[in-house]
Scaffold this motif. Structure first.
Motif, PDB file in Angstrom:
ATOM      1  N   GLY A   1       0.812  -1.204   0.000  1.00 39.50           N
ATOM      2  CA  GLY A   1       0.000   0.000   0.000  1.00 39.50           C
ATOM      3  C   GLY A   1       0.851   1.261   0.000  1.00 39.50           C
ATOM      4  O   GLY A   1       2.068   1.222  -0.162  1.00 39.50           O
ATOM      5  N   PRO A   2       0.201   2.389   0.224  1.00 40.67           N
ATOM      6  CA  PRO A   2       0.918   3.663   0.214  1.00 40.67           C
ATOM      7  C   PRO A   2       1.809   3.820   1.443  1.00 40.67           C
ATOM      8  O   PRO A   2       1.692   3.074   2.416  1.00 40.67           O
ATOM      9  CB  PRO A   2      -0.216   4.693   0.248  1.00 40.67           C
ATOM     10  CG  PRO A   2      -1.334   3.984   0.947  1.00 40.67           C
ATOM     11  CD  PRO A   2      -1.218   2.540   0.528  1.00 40.67           C
ATOM     12  N   PHE A   3       2.696   4.791   1.364  1.00 40.88           N
ATOM     13  CA  PHE A   3       3.532   5.117   2.522  1.00 40.88           C
ATOM     14  C   PHE A   3       3.570   6.631   2.673  1.00 40.88           C
ATOM     15  O   PHE A   3       3.295   7.375   1.730  1.00 40.88           O
ATOM     16  CB  PHE A   3       4.939   4.529   2.394  1.00 40.88           C
ATOM     17  CG  PHE A   3       5.711   4.969   1.179  1.00 40.88           C
ATOM     18  CD1 PHE A   3       6.475   6.122   1.207  1.00 40.88           C
ATOM     19  CD2 PHE A   3       5.670   4.222   0.024  1.00 40.88           C
ATOM     20  CE1 PHE A   3       7.184   6.524   0.087  1.00 40.88           C
ATOM     21  CE2 PHE A   3       6.374   4.608  -1.104  1.00 40.88           C
ATOM     22  CZ  PHE A   3       7.135   5.762  -1.068  1.00 40.88           C
ATOM     23  N   LEU A   4       3.878   7.072   3.873  1.00 40.17           N
ATOM     24  CA  LEU A   4       4.017   8.493   4.156  1.00 40.17           C
ATOM     25  C   LEU A   4       5.476   8.886   3.976  1.00 40.17           C
ATOM     26  O   LEU A   4       6.376   8.093   4.258  1.00 40.17           O
ATOM     27  CB  LEU A   4       3.601   8.804   5.592  1.00 40.17           C
ATOM     28  CG  LEU A   4       2.158   8.501   5.954  1.00 40.17           C
ATOM     29  CD1 LEU A   4       1.943   8.697   7.456  1.00 40.17           C
ATOM     30  CD2 LEU A   4       1.219   9.390   5.166  1.00 40.17           C
ATOM     31  N   THR A   5       5.702  10.105   3.525  1.00 40.17           N
ATOM     32  CA  THR A   5       7.054  10.620   3.375  1.00 40.17           C
ATOM     33  C   THR A   5       7.185  11.908   4.164  1.00 40.17           C
ATOM     34  O   THR A   5       6.404  12.838   3.975  1.00 40.17           O
ATOM     35  CB  THR A   5       7.373  10.894   1.896  1.00 40.17           C
ATOM     36  OG1 THR A   5       7.204   9.690   1.153  1.00 40.17           O
ATOM     37  CG2 THR A   5       8.800  11.384   1.732  1.00 40.17           C
ATOM     38  N   PHE A   6       8.150  11.950   5.046  1.00 42.04           N
ATOM     39  CA  PHE A   6       8.453  13.131   5.832  1.00 42.04           C
ATOM     40  C   PHE A   6       9.822  13.648   5.418  1.00 42.04           C
ATOM     41  O   PHE A   6      10.705  12.864   5.057  1.00 42.04           O
ATOM     42  CB  PHE A   6       8.480  12.785   7.334  1.00 42.04           C
ATOM     43  CG  PHE A   6       7.181  12.268   7.842  1.00 42.04           C
ATOM     44  CD1 PHE A   6       6.190  13.131   8.267  1.00 42.04           C
ATOM     45  CD2 PHE A   6       6.940  10.900   7.891  1.00 42.04           C
ATOM     46  CE1 PHE A   6       4.978  12.652   8.731  1.00 42.04           C
ATOM     47  CE2 PHE A   6       5.730  10.408   8.356  1.00 42.04           C
ATOM     48  CZ  PHE A   6       4.747  11.281   8.776  1.00 42.04           C
ATOM     49  N   HIS A   7      10.012  14.951   5.476  1.00 37.68           N
ATOM     50  CA  HIS A   7      11.328  15.523   5.198  1.00 37.68           C
ATOM     51  C   HIS A   7      12.303  14.912   6.203  1.00 37.68           C
ATOM     52  O   HIS A   7      11.970  14.762   7.384  1.00 37.68           O
ATOM     53  CB  HIS A   7      11.277  17.046   5.346  1.00 37.68           C
ATOM     54  CG  HIS A   7      12.537  17.704   4.902  1.00 37.68           C
ATOM     55  ND1 HIS A   7      13.651  17.786   5.705  1.00 37.68           N
ATOM     56  CD2 HIS A   7      12.865  18.291   3.730  1.00 37.68           C
ATOM     57  CE1 HIS A   7      14.608  18.398   5.054  1.00 37.68           C
ATOM     58  NE2 HIS A   7      14.165  18.726   3.860  1.00 37.68           N
ATOM     59  N   PRO A   8      13.502  14.513   5.770  1.00 36.12           N
ATOM     60  CA  PRO A   8      14.445  13.862   6.687  1.00 36.12           C
ATOM     61  C   PRO A   8      14.701  14.644   7.981  1.00 36.12           C
ATOM     62  O   PRO A   8      14.798  14.048   9.059  1.00 36.12           O
ATOM     63  CB  PRO A   8      15.719  13.717   5.849  1.00 36.12           C
ATOM     64  CG  PRO A   8      15.203  13.599   4.445  1.00 36.12           C
ATOM     65  CD  PRO A   8      14.014  14.535   4.390  1.00 36.12           C
ATOM     66  N   ALA A   9      14.786  15.963   7.906  1.00 34.98           N
ATOM     67  CA  ALA A   9      15.019  16.753   9.125  1.00 34.98           C
ATOM     68  C   ALA A   9      13.815  16.672  10.066  1.00 34.98           C
ATOM     69  O   ALA A   9      13.978  16.580  11.289  1.00 34.98           O
ATOM     70  CB  ALA A   9      15.307  18.206   8.769  1.00 34.98           C
ATOM     71  N   ALA A  10      12.616  16.672   9.509  1.00 32.62           N
ATOM     72  CA  ALA A  10      11.412  16.552  10.334  1.00 32.62           C
ATOM     73  C   ALA A  10      11.340  15.168  10.966  1.00 32.62           C
ATOM     74  O   ALA A  10      10.967  15.022  12.138  1.00 32.62           O
ATOM     75  CB  ALA A  10      10.163  16.822   9.493  1.00 32.62           C
ATOM     76  N   TRP A  11      11.710  14.145  10.198  1.00 27.20           N
ATOM     77  CA  TRP A  11      11.696  12.784  10.731  1.00 27.20           C
ATOM     78  C   TRP A  11      12.703  12.647  11.877  1.00 27.20           C
ATOM     79  O   TRP A  11      12.407  12.067  12.921  1.00 27.20           O
ATOM     80  CB  TRP A  11      11.991  11.775   9.620  1.00 27.20           C
ATOM     81  CG  TRP A  11      11.969  10.364  10.104  1.00 27.20           C
ATOM     82  CD1 TRP A  11      13.028   9.521  10.230  1.00 27.20           C
ATOM     83  CD2 TRP A  11      10.834   9.636  10.568  1.00 27.20           C
ATOM     84  NE1 TRP A  11      12.614   8.320  10.732  1.00 27.20           N
ATOM     85  CE2 TRP A  11      11.277   8.353  10.945  1.00 27.20           C
ATOM     86  CE3 TRP A  11       9.470   9.936  10.681  1.00 27.20           C
ATOM     87  CZ2 TRP A  11      10.409   7.389  11.442  1.00 27.20           C
ATOM     88  CZ3 TRP A  11       8.611   8.970  11.180  1.00 27.20           C
ATOM     89  CH2 TRP A  11       9.088   7.711  11.558  1.00 27.20           C
ATOM     90  N   GLN A  12      13.894  13.188  11.710  1.00 28.12           N
ATOM     91  CA  GLN A  12      14.901  13.122  12.761  1.00 28.12           C
ATOM     92  C   GLN A  12      14.447  13.870  14.020  1.00 28.12           C
ATOM     93  O   GLN A  12      14.684  13.405  15.137  1.00 28.12           O
ATOM     94  CB  GLN A  12      16.241  13.682  12.269  1.00 28.12           C
ATOM     95  CG  GLN A  12      16.968  12.747  11.336  1.00 28.12           C
ATOM     96  CD  GLN A  12      17.282  11.411  11.993  1.00 28.12           C
ATOM     97  OE1 GLN A  12      17.606  11.330  13.163  1.00 28.12           O
ATOM     98  NE2 GLN A  12      17.164  10.336  11.230  1.00 28.12           N
ATOM     99  N   ALA A  13      13.777  15.006  13.837  1.00 31.78           N
ATOM    100  CA  ALA A  13      13.257  15.749  14.987  1.00 31.78           C
ATOM    101  C   ALA A  13      12.208  14.922  15.718  1.00 31.78           C
ATOM    102  O   ALA A  13      12.173  14.884  16.959  1.00 31.78           O
ATOM    103  CB  ALA A  13      12.665  17.081  14.531  1.00 31.78           C
ATOM    104  N   PHE A  14      11.356  14.230  14.971  1.00 28.95           N
ATOM    105  CA  PHE A  14      10.340  13.365  15.572  1.00 28.95           C
ATOM    106  C   PHE A  14      10.995  12.224  16.343  1.00 28.95           C
ATOM    107  O   PHE A  14      10.635  11.956  17.491  1.00 28.95           O
ATOM    108  CB  PHE A  14       9.410  12.816  14.493  1.00 28.95           C
ATOM    109  CG  PHE A  14       8.455  11.786  14.990  1.00 28.95           C
ATOM    110  CD1 PHE A  14       7.373  12.139  15.776  1.00 28.95           C
ATOM    111  CD2 PHE A  14       8.648  10.441  14.693  1.00 28.95           C
ATOM    112  CE1 PHE A  14       6.486  11.186  16.258  1.00 28.95           C
ATOM    113  CE2 PHE A  14       7.775   9.479  15.168  1.00 28.95           C
ATOM    114  CZ  PHE A  14       6.687   9.862  15.953  1.00 28.95           C
ATOM    115  N   VAL A  15      11.968  11.566  15.746  1.00 30.03           N
ATOM    116  CA  VAL A  15      12.657  10.446  16.401  1.00 30.03           C
ATOM    117  C   VAL A  15      13.342  10.916  17.683  1.00 30.03           C
ATOM    118  O   VAL A  15      13.254  10.258  18.721  1.00 30.03           O
ATOM    119  CB  VAL A  15      13.670   9.778  15.432  1.00 30.03           C
ATOM    120  CG1 VAL A  15      14.562   8.787  16.155  1.00 30.03           C
ATOM    121  CG2 VAL A  15      12.922   9.094  14.293  1.00 30.03           C
TER     122      VAL A  15
END
Length: 63
Positions: A36-50
């Motif tokens: 199915g589909p997947f979500l894509t986050f900007h790498p900097a936003a993903w790192q901030a979330f992690v």
């Protein structure tokens, strides 16, 4: 090549699990729907979330 990895908190009971793509940071999908589909986050936003998750910033017991 995509390398999807399931959350270490996932189990085999069919619960709400996600997978992340180690080859493309910020790509997230539902482990029950690998085609199915997947979500894509900007790498900097993903790192901030992690980082925020690792620091327990989303904990309900914050004071």
């Amino acid at each position: 090549m995509s390398t999807w990895r399931k959350s270490s908190y996932s189990n085999n009971d069919g619960g709400a699990c996600i997978e992340v793509n180690d080859a493309a940071p910020g790509h997230v999908r539902d482990s029950k729907d690998p085609d199915g589909p997947f979500l894509t986050f900007h790498p900097a936003a993903w790192q901030a979330f992690v980082r925020a998750v690792a620091a327990s910033e989303f904990s309900q017991a914050r004071g």
